[in-house]
Design a protein around this motif. Sequence first.
Motif, PDB file in Angstrom:
ATOM      1  N   GLY A 156      40.305   1.209  28.767  1.00 36.28           N
ATOM      2  CA  GLY A 156      39.987   2.322  29.648  1.00 36.28           C
ATOM      3  C   GLY A 156      39.743   3.639  28.949  1.00 36.28           C
ATOM      4  O   GLY A 156      39.391   4.629  29.600  1.00 36.28           O
ATOM      5  N   PRO A 169      38.864  -0.628  32.047  1.00 39.96           N
ATOM      6  CA  PRO A 169      40.326  -0.593  32.087  1.00 39.96           C
ATOM      7  C   PRO A 169      40.876  -2.004  32.290  1.00 39.96           C
ATOM      8  O   PRO A 169      40.165  -2.912  32.724  1.00 39.96           O
ATOM      9  CB  PRO A 169      40.619   0.304  33.292  1.00 39.96           C
ATOM     10  N   ASN A 176      42.680   6.047  35.485  1.00 43.80           N
ATOM     11  CA  ASN A 176      42.693   7.264  36.292  1.00 43.80           C
ATOM     12  C   ASN A 176      43.122   6.973  37.734  1.00 43.80           C
ATOM     13  O   ASN A 176      43.756   7.824  38.378  1.00 43.80           O
ATOM     14  CB  ASN A 176      41.308   7.909  36.305  1.00 43.80           C
ATOM     15  N   SER A 229      38.686   3.704  35.215  1.00 46.29           N
ATOM     16  CA  SER A 229      38.766   4.717  34.158  1.00 46.29           C
ATOM     17  C   SER A 229      37.408   5.390  34.120  1.00 46.29           C
ATOM     18  O   SER A 229      36.431   4.826  33.607  1.00 46.29           O
ATOM     19  CB  SER A 229      39.091   4.091  32.810  1.00 46.29           C
TER      20      SER A 229
END
Length: 905
Positions: free
Chosen positions: A425, A452, A481, A523
């Motif tokens: 990621g 990711p 994220n 990500s």
Amino acid sequence: MEGALTLVLLCVLSAWAQIPDVKNVSVISRTKFELTFQWEVESNSYNYSLMIHGKEELEIIPSETDSSVNITVQSLSPGTNYSFTLYTVFKNETSKGFNFTDVTVPSDVDSVLVITQKETEIKLQWNQVNNSNDYSYKLKYRNNETSIPALPNDYTVEYTVLFLNPGTEYFFTLYTVFKNVISSGYNFSNVTMPSNVNENVNAKLNDTDIILQWNVVPNIDNNNYNYILENRDGPVNCTDYTAERNEVTCHISDLIPGTNYSFTLYTEFADLRSTGFNFYQITTLSDITGVTVNRSQTDLTILWYKLYNNDIYNYTLERHGEKSETNFTGSTEDDKFTFTYSSLTPGNEYSFSLFTVVNNVRSTGYSFKSVTTLNCASFDWSVTNSSIVAAVIGSTYVTAQNSTGSGKNDTVVGNRVNLQDLYPGESYTVSLFYDLESEKLPQCSHHLTLFPNSVPNLRCKYHSGGYGLVVIWDPPYGVVNMVQIDVRKQSFNQSHSSENPQKVEVEGLQAAQWYKVTATSFSGAMRSHTVSVNCQTDPAGVIAGVLVFFLLIIIICVAVFVWHRYGSAKRNKMPKPAVESKVHNENYKNLLIPSDKFPEYFQNMSRDDNRGFSEEYEDLSSVGIKQSTVAALMPENKDKNRFTNVLAYDSSRVHLTTNDESDSDYINANYMPGYGNASRQYIAAQGPLPSTVNDFWKMVWEKRSQVIVMVTNCTEGGRVKCEQYWPMDYTPCLYGQLLVTVKSEDKFPSWTLREFNVKNKTTSETRTVRHFQFIAWPDHGVPTGTEELIQFRGLIRQQVESSFSAGPTIVHCSAGVGRTGTLIALDVLLQQLDKEKAVGISAFVQQMRLSRPLMVQTESQYVFLHQCIMDTLQPKVVPKSDPLYENSDMIYVNAIALREYEKQS
């Protein structure tokens, strides 16, 4: 008649016998024209008659008193042998006569010609005196004397004087010799030819100047010689001519580059030159070396400046592999030259030669290479969650750097980029380079984000009485994220957090129904493979819902009654709020103290000299003490422990990688829990020993830690508490395979902040590690106040949260239990206080002691930990002052960060 004649004859004989001849005649003076003779007088009655043969007769009448007679014969010829007869005369009678001969002084030569002069000889010539072969000659010079015979039938005489010294003036006297009589002598002088300089003429030269240097030619009289330098065009003027001591220097300027100059160097003495030493020198023709190449994908622009800023040079640029050349005239007004090769192939290597030209003579040429750049976007990049692979051209080296400066470096083998073991990621800037003659030329860069990792351990729990689910998963390793949860056309986006596990509550479902739950991690724009699980809502939800409702009503009523009935009686005792802590603890007090109740709780615990704290701390003394420490007690590991009573538990100890069976994976350090059940959020470690410094840095690298917190001084009370494990100054130090450099260091009253660059010598990967050292905390004691430690913890928390992809935060003091445990507990409890508005101090200390012995080592530290929570809830009002921590050079601490922390507090 016969008798008369006989008588007369006898008388005559008698007379002769009575007149004697002189016995000896000596020469007392001799010139070219006179001879003076002398003899003894035997009787004053005698006279003398000197007969000059062939000429005349001289009468000599001596005086009565003379004992000897002198007579000068004049008007003679030089160098002539004369015969004489000397008679003794008495009364007209003479003796038989004394015969003798003698010679006059010969004449000198009229002149002497010097026919040849060489270094060691001089050849002379002169005319025979009086053209006579009867004369010989004698030559004298400098203690030398040489006889020279005349040759018959020659009117001239030649003689070579040998074995002379070069470059020397000689004074000669030439005598004419006749029958051992020499003339007065003819004087003259001359010089021998000086020697040439020896062949060791040193030359320093460039394009237009030559500096010649040679040794002075020696001579026995120490004469000062002149030196004349000529070439084929005539004399050469030395712009800087010096003759000091034994060396002569001649500087010749304004020459033509790349030209062969033939020189003759003469030694001169008394207007006589040596034969001349011939040599040649070729002025250099310098090459251009300062060539700049501006590169693009299809163009290479060559740029250089005039050599020595001199217009005499022209230039020829040649591209290897092409027959064409490009010529440039040096007399142009511009001082630089540029030429662009266009329509080239991207990523190709090209070779060039740049020649300097003067009078159609080329220099050896400056050869150089360059390579056209690439378009990274044109390659087919294959990205996974841990690798970047692509087939490329025109590249030999590749780097992949993330935002923190960490990454991978690798060579390009077989035109293939193959970057492995990358961080899932993470976003990387991939840069291609071309190794060209020890220089890495950048080719292009490309920004890529790895996929990711997929969400691990996706599962569900019942929720909302059968009408909902709690979707639970473990945080994926790597950069994430956001995690998107999809249930029955509903999407839930969960941002990244440090909680473990993570969860989302889904409501509005039907009881006793199966639902497909999917999870995808993101990500940036990259998404992982979607994982799914089938989850069923609680089948008993409908029935149990009603029962639960009534049960809750009953419980609430009972609780209210009990509170009113017994609450006042227990107000002076420790409150036990019924709020479950997220700092899980199944074996100890599992209740949290709400923030609004904490002041009352703190006051109750502090009574009777902290009796409540003492009892609670005493209850913690036996927590975890029976756990295994086999690795710490192994013979090869015993010396790695600073204290015998602080050993790393086997269940939670940090393992290092090993290269072979003889290596040990042991280090006195344990993983520690964090907030939200993150079991490895910290590493608690002892301060490194001299023998474990390399292991300490190995742990930092392998666990990808970016923050080190040091809560001790290296020396306290005259005792070493911790080995200094970083460089003493800004000179890099190598610890095992890790090169550590101090990038910055800022010192403040209570702490010191540092930033290190750590480079792996094996992989060339470089990472940044921040170092926080608190220096105002005594061993086994507590700081004088809480404010500075709380501020210090805030700075650490800011850094940890800004590097969410990093490994565990490493905290150490000396033993790694007292001050270390207090700081870790303070960090976790303040997070809990912020998020839950409640805090469970004893529960978390017990949890830490299950991972490492003696965490929060003293009762005073345990009380101080409570005091920090108290002062956080009720901060003291102090006058605002300018921050003491401002430093524009520090990357991770500045005034703005501190003000932001104070604002949040």
